[in-house]
Design a protein around this motif. Structure first.
Motif: not given
Length: 414
Positions: A75-83, A299-307, A325-330, A357-361
């Motif tokens: 079981t994995t966890l989705n994003v949180a409300a804050v980093d 958003t969704p979180h950046f993948s390695l290939s996107e980086f 400039v913010y980039v959200s990822t795991s 988290t994600c910066t729109y949240l």
């Protein structure tokens, strides 16, 4: 009427402990509501209730923790409300930080893995074609169903956690093969007809697809090539604008060939290049020269290939960013980025990596004045309402140019 198998009766009777029994009772009621006739086993769960929305978020999982509950499937966890790794960036109520820490710790206590990502499909352990899972988070659901061919219904708070405690879900919705068949053919323009770069094409196509296929399982025709990141962007936008949980792309996604039993019997719609341009106008109301507060990516979180692609692009920039400039990822992908010298140009340019988290949240943008630029259709859809900020959907290239200028760059593509 629900038919219970021995494992279900054992769960209800407390054979796997009081927490699992409590969860199974809730799932039994849920199964009756959705009209399921039996339960099936799942191989994994992805939890959305780990995002703090208030005291009830903590109360629910704490009840199971106090009963000694442990999840029965990975079981994995989705994003949180804050980093919480960078609490100093948080621009919202400070008490949320401690509440989120407690909520995450409670989920870890019951055996969840604190991945804290909205893109669990980017991890090494991905669900397989035809594998039943119980995933929450809209973009994860549509990606797992559509691109991976796994089978999950739309789970949310708090049925996802009940499924994790029992390893069982009602056999309903998109778990059933007959509900995965295409119910709508969608002819789309080729990216060349749109006349704008591919990243805008997939964001706008997803936004229009979601709105025009509500209540359907669409099968997209005339889309010859799309990689995983492009399908991710399409699905995330469609899930945001129309709650889409499954789409097929003829010739690309794994179930498309068997999902269309009789093309002549299906209704058909045509999405035009003009539809996509209208969507772009909706998602990008900002004007060249307008002040920018920040650029938000991932958003969704950046993948390695996107980086990798982003690193190549910033390497070609002659100036560094004048705004945030913010980039959200795991956490997992961030660790890879920071340990690999190939990605040094990202930090030289001024990019900050947000995790958990994600910066729109989570409100992390410090500058109060100015619009926010993004390359994400999902961010552009939710950001204005969540953060009360003007948002502009742009190509990644234009986002980076705008970052070096400090204001919205001219759109050289138009």
């Amino acid at each position: 009427m629900l038919t219970l198998e021995p494992i279900d009766r054992d769960l209800l009777a407390g054979g796997f402990g009081p927490a699992a029994a409590n969860a199974m009772r809730l799932l039994q009621r849920y199964g009756e509501v959705v009209g399921a006739d039996r339960f099936i086993s799942i191989r994994s769960a992805h939890i959305d209730g780990c995002l703090y929305h208030g005291p009830s978020s903590i109360d629910f999982v704490k009840r199971f923790a106090d009963l000694g509950g442990q999840v029965r499937v990975p079981t994995t966890l989705n994003v949180a409300a804050v980093d919480v790794v960078h609490p100093g960036w948080h621009q919202g109520p400070p008490e949320i930080i401690d509440a989120q820490r407690e909520l995450t710790a409670l989920h870890e206590q019951v055996g969840c893995l604190a991945t804290l990502t909205c893109a669990p499909y980017q991890r090494m352990n991905q669900p397989m074609l035809g594998e039943h899972i119980a995933w929450a988070e809209s973009n994860a659901i549509v990606f797992a169903n559509s691109v991976l061919g796994a089978r999950t219904d739309r789970y949310g708070d708090f049925t996802d956690l009940c499924a994790a405690f029992t390893g069982r879900v009602p056999y309903a919705g998109l778990h059933r093969p007959e509900n995965r068949l295409a119910t709508l053919l969608v002819e789309v323009p080729a990216p060349s007809e749109f006349g704008l770069p591919r990243d805008l094409y997939f964001a706008c196509l997803g936004y229009v697809l979601g709105r025009q296929s509500i209540g359907h399982v669409p099968a997209i025709t005339n889309l010859a090539v799309a990689n995983r990141d492009e399908l991710k962007a399409l699905g995330a936008a469609a899930a945001s604008s129309g709650a889409l949980a499954l789409f097929h792309v003829v010739g690309i996604t794994p179930e498309a060939d068997t999902a269309i039993a009789d093309p002549e019997a299906l209704p058909c719609i045509k999405i035009t290049a003009e539809d996509l341009r209208k969507a772009l106008a909706t998602l990008c109301p900002v004007q060249p020269g307008e002040p920018l507060a920040a650029v938000c990516l991932g958003t969704p979180h950046f993948s390695l290939s996107e980086f990798e692609h982003l690193s190549d692009m910033v390497r070609r920039q002659s100036e560094i960013a004048k705004i945030e400039v913010y980039v959200s990822t795991s956490r997992e992908i961030e660790a890879m980025i920071r340990s690999d010298g190939r990605f040094a140009p990202l930090f030289d340019f001024g990019i900050e990596i947000v995790v958990d988290t994600c910066t729109y949240l989570a409100p992390v943008v410090r500058e109060r004045q100015g619009a926010i630029a993004t390359n994400s259709g999902k961010w552009a859809h939710y950001g204005p309402g969540n953060l009360r900020r003007r948002v502009g959907l742009m190509t990644l290239e234009r986002c980076l140019r705008s970052a070096t200028l400090g204001h919205v760059a001219p759109d050289d593509q138009r």
